[in-house]
Every structure is written in structure tokens, then in C-alpha cells.
Enzyme design. Structure first.
Site, short mmCIF file in Angstrom:
data_model
loop_
_atom_site.label_atom_id
_atom_site.label_comp_id
_atom_site.label_asym_id
_atom_site.label_seq_id
_atom_site.Cartn_x
_atom_site.Cartn_y
_atom_site.Cartn_z
N GLN A 82 57.69 10.22 58.93
CA GLN A 82 56.63 9.21 58.92
C GLN A 82 57.10 7.98 59.71
OE1 GLN A 82 54.29 6.34 55.77
NE2 GLN A 82 54.81 8.40 55.08
N TYR A 127 55.24 -0.26 46.76
CA TYR A 127 53.95 -0.92 47.03
C TYR A 127 53.43 -1.54 45.74
CZ TYR A 127 53.89 1.94 51.33
OH TYR A 127 54.20 2.55 52.52
N TYR A 163 52.08 6.18 60.59
CA TYR A 163 51.47 5.08 59.85
C TYR A 163 51.10 3.94 60.78
CZ TYR A 163 56.04 2.50 59.38
OH TYR A 163 57.22 1.82 59.59
N ASP A 200 48.95 8.80 50.66
CA ASP A 200 50.33 8.38 50.85
C ASP A 200 50.53 7.01 50.20
OD1 ASP A 200 53.01 8.72 52.45
OD2 ASP A 200 52.35 6.67 52.83
N ARG A 238 51.05 -10.09 56.99
CA ARG A 238 50.61 -10.21 58.38
C ARG A 238 50.56 -11.66 58.85
NH1 ARG A 238 45.15 -6.85 58.10
NH2 ARG A 238 45.00 -8.18 56.24
N ARG A 292 40.87 -0.42 51.81
CA ARG A 292 40.90 -1.28 50.62
C ARG A 292 39.56 -1.33 49.90
NH1 ARG A 292 44.18 -6.70 52.34
NH2 ARG A 292 43.95 -7.04 50.13
N TRP A 306 49.13 1.39 50.71
CA TRP A 306 50.02 0.23 50.71
C TRP A 306 49.30 -1.01 50.18
CZ3 TRP A 306 52.66 -1.77 55.89
CH2 TRP A 306 53.48 -2.87 55.60
#
Length: 306
Positions: free
Chosen positions: A168, A51, A196, A46, A222, A276, A11
Site C-alpha cells: 500500500q 486512525y 492510497y 481499509d 492538511r 466522510r 482514515w
């Protein structure tokens, strides 16, 4: 499919520039993270078309082209966007058929291992969307078909058309709403679960702090989440501290303990773990074979509350 207990979540690898981004992301760092995770035994990735508005799939393709590993590749349909980047929802057959061709092209593969409906929206089109995925499987464009974020009623509607390989859902010690009805149902039905956000989008990694939460960039979704603001933030970080305490007994991180808690549920097949940077892989890979004892589960749940 025989999947490893944890999979790579792509993502954040989509980068910035759309509403649900995690902020700016270096593609080369993403590719290095994928390579490291695959080298250490993770065998599935995934992602989703939405995304980065297609960019995550392109990054995954670059990583696979430069790797000797051949992991399973999972992606999703249903979230679509226009030329201005505005995201909308569609489960219409023509839309899904357009989406899968675009995903196959971006991923540079001939077949998708697991193709999933991202959200059951618009809900009135669930049957049309699922029928289309079943057709794509018969046509050989996908090997398996699954759903994300479905409730039991929606799962039953899909099952009346074709078997559901996997669900999911979001699942972590901070987000347990699926335990009462959904997990028992899919376990009884033999539907796989790939959960997830087992580390609650970074809250349970052990590296989140009030200062870091307050400085999240505006293009990181976030920064708009209540979970990263008071009064919830202090409570959430207390759970992370307890997980870190338990993990430290075994030389594990708080994140690994958080993932291990999720994998401890008998209905859960695997957990999707977002990375990341390659150094982040070291902080999660131990969850491949680490599980909490019943006493440790009670200990951390006493901190998290109901």
C-alpha cells in the site's frame, strides 16, 4: 481476494483528537457513507488501528454490524500510542500481538482479511515484525499479510521470510515517486498494489479551493501540508481543473478522473478512496469502471508536469 477497483478509506472516520486527524467527524455520517459505498458495489474497507487512536476501527465495526454486506476488512499495525495519546512506532512481536487482539476486539470480527505493517519503522525491526505477521497468518488470525510504504529493499527483506500479498503506497498524479522502481518491481513479483490518496487528500476532488484550503481547521493535518499552501496549491488546483475538464466529457467528476488515472497503471490493483459523507460516494463511485485514454493521460500529465 477479488477486490473491487476502489475501496473505502476510513482514515478521516477516526475523527479528531490526535496529530494526524482530518478534523471533527460525525460517526453517523461515516456509517452512512460506508453503507452507501457497499450498496454500490465496493467490497473492501481499509482502516488502521492508529486512525483516531482506535476509533476508526470502532466506526467500521458499527457500520458492518448494521449492514447486510460482508466486505473484506483491512487494517494495520506498528503505530502504537500511550494513555496520553502520544504515538510511537513498534515492530516488536509482543507489541504486534497486543495490537491485533485490540483490533479484532474493536472491529468485532474473528479474522482480519488483510493485516498490514503500516510503516517500516523502526527499520531494524522489519524482520521481526514481518515474521510475526507470518505467524499470525499460520495461526488463522489473519487471512493475508501485506505492507505499506515499503521500498524495494524492504520488500525483499520481507519476501525472504514470507510472501507479501500486497503493498500500500501513496500514489496520485501529484505524487509519482513509486513509478520508477517500486511499481515495476511489485508488478514483476505479482504483489498486489492498493494505492492510497489517489485524489491527493482532497486536492484533486474538484471541490478544493484556495479559500477552503486556507480555512482548514487546525486539527486537520492538511492545514500543515505544503501541498495545500502556495506556491504548490495553485499548481495542484490547475491539475484538478484539468481532471475536471476531462471527467466532464463523460459526466464524471475530477475525483473520478484522478482515481481513474491511478488505476490506469498496470501494477495497481485498487485505489483506496476516503469518504466522510454519503453524498461524497456519488462523486467517486464512477471510478469503478471509468478509465482515461492514452491521449487523456498525456493531456493531464502535460498539466501536472514531471
Amino acid at each position: 481476494m477479488e477486490i473491487s477497483p476502489i475501496g473505502i478509506g476510513a482514515w478521516a472516520m477516526g475523527g479528531s483528537g490526535y496529530r494526524f486527524a482530518w478534523g471533527a467527524q460525525d460517526d453517523e455520517e461515516s456509517i452512512k457513507a460506508i453503507h452507501k459505498a457497499l450498496d454500490l458495489g465496493i467490497n473492501w474497507i481499509d482502516t488502521a488501528a492508529v486512525y483516531g487512536l482506535g476509533h476508526s476501527e470502532e466506526v467500521v465495526a458499527r457500520a458492518l454490524q448494521s449492514s447486510t454486506h460482508k466486505p473484506y476488512v483491512f487494517t494495520k499495525c506498528e503505530r502504537v500510542w500511550d494513555e496520553q495519546g502520544e504515538i510511537s512506532k513498534s515492530l516488536k512481536a509482543d507489541s504486534i500481538r497486543y495490537e491485533i487482539e485490540a483490533s479484532l476486539q474493536r472491529l468485532k470480527i474473528d479474522v482480519i482479511d488483510l493485516y498490514q505493517i503500516h510503516w517500516p519503522e523502526p527499520e531494524e525491526d522489519v524482520e521481526e515484525g514481518w515474521t510475526t505477521l507470518a505467524e499470525l497468518k499460520r495461526e488463522g488470525k489473519v487471512r493475508h499479510i501485506g505492507v505499506c510504504n515499503f521500498n524495494v529493499s524492504q520488500l525483499k527483506r520481507a519476501q525472504a521470510i514470507a510472501p507479501v500479498t500486497s503493498l500500500q503506497p501513496p500514489y496520485s498524479i501529484l505524487r509519482r515517486g513509486i513509478e520508477e522502481e517500486i511499481l515495476p518491481y511489485v508488478h514483476e513479483q505479482g504483489i498486489g498494489v492498493i494505492a492510497y490518496s489517489p485524489m491527493a487528500s482532497g486536492l484533486l476532488t474538484g471541490s478544493m479551493t484556495p479559500e477552503r484550503a486556507a480555512s482548514l481547521p487546525a486539527d486537520d493535518w492538511r492545514s500543515r501540508s505544503d501541498a495545500f499552501k502556495e506556491p504548490q496549491l495553485t499548481k495542484n488546483l490547475a491539475v484538478a481543473a484539468k481532471l475536471g475538464e476531462i471527467g466532464a466529457r463523460y459526466g464524471r467528476t475530477a475525483g473520478e478522473a484522478a482515481i481513474a488515472w491511478t488505476l490506469g497503471h498496470p501494477a495497481v490493483t485498487g485505489s483506496i478512496v476516503g469518504v466522510r459523507h454519503p453524498d461524497q460516494v456519488e462523486g467517486i463511485i464512477g471510478a469503478m469502471d471509468f478509465r482515461l485514454s492514452a491521449e487523456e493521460i498525456e493531456e493531464v500529465e502535460a498539466t501536472s508536469g514531471p
